[in-house]
Design an enzyme around this catalytic site. Structure first.
Site, PDB file in Angstrom:
ATOM      1  N   LYS A 113       0.990  -1.158  -0.109  1.00  0.00           N
ATOM      2  CA  LYS A 113       0.016  -0.171  -0.151  1.00  0.00           C
ATOM      3  C   LYS A 113       0.994   1.387   0.072  1.00  0.00           C
ATOM      4  O   LYS A 113       0.385   2.366  -0.219  1.00  0.00           O
ATOM      5  CB  LYS A 113      -1.114  -0.050   1.285  1.00  0.00           C
ATOM      6  CG  LYS A 113      -2.313  -1.147   0.919  1.00  0.00           C
ATOM      7  CD  LYS A 113      -3.226  -1.041   1.874  1.00  0.00           C
ATOM      8  CE  LYS A 113      -4.438  -1.864   1.564  1.00  0.00           C
ATOM      9  NZ  LYS A 113      -3.752  -3.398   1.718  1.00  0.00           N
TER      10      LYS A 113
HETATM   11  C1  PLP Z   1      -4.328  -4.220   1.061  1.00  0.00           C
HETATM   12  C2  PLP Z   1      -3.725  -5.664   0.717  1.00  0.00           C
HETATM   13  C3  PLP Z   1      -4.013  -6.780  -0.056  1.00  0.00           C
HETATM   14  C4  PLP Z   1      -5.257  -6.521  -0.930  1.00  0.00           C
HETATM   15  O1  PLP Z   1      -5.134  -5.518  -1.739  1.00  0.00           O
HETATM   16  P1  PLP Z   1      -6.555  -4.882  -2.695  1.00  0.00           P
HETATM   17  O2  PLP Z   1      -6.154  -3.962  -3.384  1.00  0.00           O
HETATM   18  O3  PLP Z   1      -7.545  -4.591  -1.509  1.00  0.00           O
HETATM   19  O4  PLP Z   1      -7.110  -6.042  -3.322  1.00  0.00           O
HETATM   20  C5  PLP Z   1      -3.253  -7.895  -0.160  1.00  0.00           C
HETATM   21  N1  PLP Z   1      -2.105  -7.959   0.602  1.00  0.00           N
HETATM   22  C6  PLP Z   1      -1.776  -6.907   1.331  1.00  0.00           C
HETATM   23  C7  PLP Z   1      -0.561  -7.284   2.388  1.00  0.00           C
HETATM   24  C8  PLP Z   1      -2.631  -5.815   1.910  1.00  0.00           C
HETATM   25  O5  PLP Z   1      -2.269  -4.939   2.581  1.00  0.00           O
END
Ligand code: PLP
Length: 525
Positions: A113
């Site tokens: 993120k």
């Molecule tokens: C947020 C997150 C996801 C999922 O991502 P999306 O964009 O919501 O599909 C997968 N793995 C981790 C470690 C995350 O923090």
């Protein structure tokens, strides 16, 4: 380039308005009026671009020069990715003959993120500063409020810390986020960062945040901003690493490279970015692989055409839904009151996937006859109808023709907790030995099952979304009986040394009460 709502209406927003608004007033999500095509010579012109160069090239296609000039954009991008530890920002690592992982976790909070939120923070600051300069005497500020069960909160805090004109309030359920995540959030002591530890659950935190946004008086007074994954800038920032990965692979295997991306998915943000990359013209020989955990609303959609919160189909009604041979997925994940199952990959524990609405719009649009002179309007009406059915019934079934369009670009697999553990084990024991986090394990396990449908020349790139140290519970459980395994020495980065002992700043919120949270925000901004 302008943006409009997936639920229709004549309104068109600039990039700046889209980023600052987040959700459209009619409940829809903003999408670009057209998906830009890659320039004719992109393969040769971009092949040796760095992450920053690719970011500027891709983002420029979605942002009008009049809004952000190329040099301003470059400055924002350079600043955003300077915080990453790896020179390539998101390096590609080879795990097997046709298997690669794209490591997205070299940013400040060690999860993917960061890629989007580092940029989003700089965009917010840029827009506010410019508004305040252009309108002398204006003093526009933004109060970002969000709820987190771990990953989003820390990445948002690191994206917005120390930014001019912005305060950020992140609510987490006290004692219910992992120790590392809690430490990452609360040890940020910049004056504009406020951690609220709420006595309650994640749902309580989310309800408070929703109530704040719904309170028009409070919202207007404090100019609330959202950083959740429906923000268009987050999707856009993530399209870049699909291009980077493609070129890295091409350099490794040659010009006739054939690729399939497999993406561990929760809110459908990360993989949607891949869909945009594909629509722009990035060649993908294999379908985009949607990898879900036991919260499998998306995997069920691709099997049945039904998008529904509760699973109404007989369990494992098609062969590929069966647990992989040799693993047992018999363990029933615990389920909370809303129906979300608690799994070993908590960042993907969702009931519905908020960004899926954006894909639904494109599916609806393609299914309206091309000679319809209000194709866009019709697509918006159809999506608004589907989402209202979803809201009232918890489910919607799309026509077969729409499902077929969805199956052209995507395939999907569900991965249970037992398989997460065996996947972590097999990669630790593999050559090269590689420790993966439980979310990446979902992607790797799904990729293995999906590979049987690929032609032999296709290489898979699995998006690796977090460093394993962030999810010590799953990794330790998987590897505890493995000889020679030591979590501290094999997994923990030295950068985490002392983190748990650092000074913290956090406000305890004694009950999950909206008024109490309001008074805390009022006192701090
Ligand atoms: C947020 C997150 C996801 C999922 O991502 P999306 O964009 O919501 O599909 C997968 N793995 C981790 C470690 C995350 O923090």
């Amino acid at each position: 380039m302008k943006y409009f709502s997936t639920r229709g209406g004549p309104q068109e927003l600039s990039f700046e308005e889209t980023v600052l608004t987040g959700l459209a007033p009619n409940g829809g999500l903003y999408i670009p009026t057209t998906i830009p095509k890659l320039p004719q010579n992109w393969q040769s012109a971009w092949q040796n671009y760095s992450f920053v160069d690719l970011s500027v090239a891709v983002l420029s296609l979605y942002i009008s020069r009049e809004e952000i000039s190329e040099s301003e954009l470059r400055n924002l991008v350079v600043k955003s990715y300077a915080s990453f530890r790896h020179p390539e920002v998101t390096p590609l690592k080879k795990l097997g003959d046709k298997k690669y992982v794209l490591e997205l976790w070299h940013g400040p909070t060690w999860a993917f993120k960061d890629v989007a939120l580092q940029l989003l923070g700089n965009l917010f600051e840029f827009f506010l500063q410019r508004r305040n300069e252009q309108n002398s005497g204006a003093n526009e500020k933004l109060t970002v409020v969000g709820a987190t069960s771990g990953d989003t909160g820390s990445a948002a805090i690191y994206g917005l810390r120390n930014k001019a004109n912005i305060s950020i309030f992140i609510l987490h359920p006290k004692g219910r986020v992992s120790p590392i995540q809690e430490a990452q959030m609360t040890t940020v002591t910049d004056a504009n960062v406020h951690n609220l530890a709420v006595k309650g659950t994640f749902d309580d935190c989310q309800d408070i945040v929703k109530a704040l946004f719904a309170d028009s008086e409070f919202n207007a007074k404090h100019h609330l901003g959202a950083v959740n994954s429906i923000n268009w800038a987050r999707i856009l920032a993530q399209t870049v690493y699909y291009f980077l990965a493609y070129f890295s692979l091409r350099r490794a295997v040659g010009e006739d490279v054939q690729v399939q991306f497999v993406v561990p998915t929760g809110n459908f943000g990360d993989i949607l970015a891949g869909y945009y990359a594909k629509q722009m013209g990035l060649p993908m020989a294999g379908k985009l692989g949607v990898a879900t955990n036991a919260n499998d609303i998306l995997a069920r959609f691709w099997k049945t055409g039904r998008y529904e919160k509760a699973d109404s189909s007989p369990q494992y009604d098609t062969p590929s839904m069966q647990p992989a041979a040799g693993s047992s997925d018999g363990k029933q994940a615990t389920q909370d009151a809303s129906g979300v199952k608690e799994t070993l990959s908590p960042a993907m524990d969702i009931l519905v996937s908020s960004n899926f609405e954006r894909l639904l719009w494109y599916l609806a649009y393609e299914n309206v006859p091309a000679d319809d002179n209000d194709r866009r309007g019709k697509a918006g009406e159809i999506v608004a109808g589907w989402m209202s059915q979803m809201k009232s019934n918890g489910k919607v079934e799309v026509p077969t023709a729409v499902l077929e369009i969805a199956r052209r670009d995507f395939c999907a697999e569900r991965v249970g907790d037992e398989e997460i553990l065996t996947t972590i084990q097999s990669h630790f024991l593999g050559n090269p030995s590689y420790v993966v986090d439980p979310h990446t394990a979902v992607g790797l396990c799904a990729a293995k099952r999906l590979s049987q449908y690929n032609s032999l020349s296709v290489a898979q790139i699995i998006l690796s979304t977090a460093h394993p140290a962030k999810f010590s519970e799953a990794v330790s459980t998987a590897l505890k009986d493995t000889p020679n395994f030591n979590f501290e020495s094999e997994v923990m980065p030295r950068e985490f040394d002392g983190l748990l002992q650092k000074e913290r700043r956090v406000v305890d919120v004694e009950s999950a009460d909206v008024e109490l949270v309001k008074s805390i925000i009022e006192a701090k901004v």
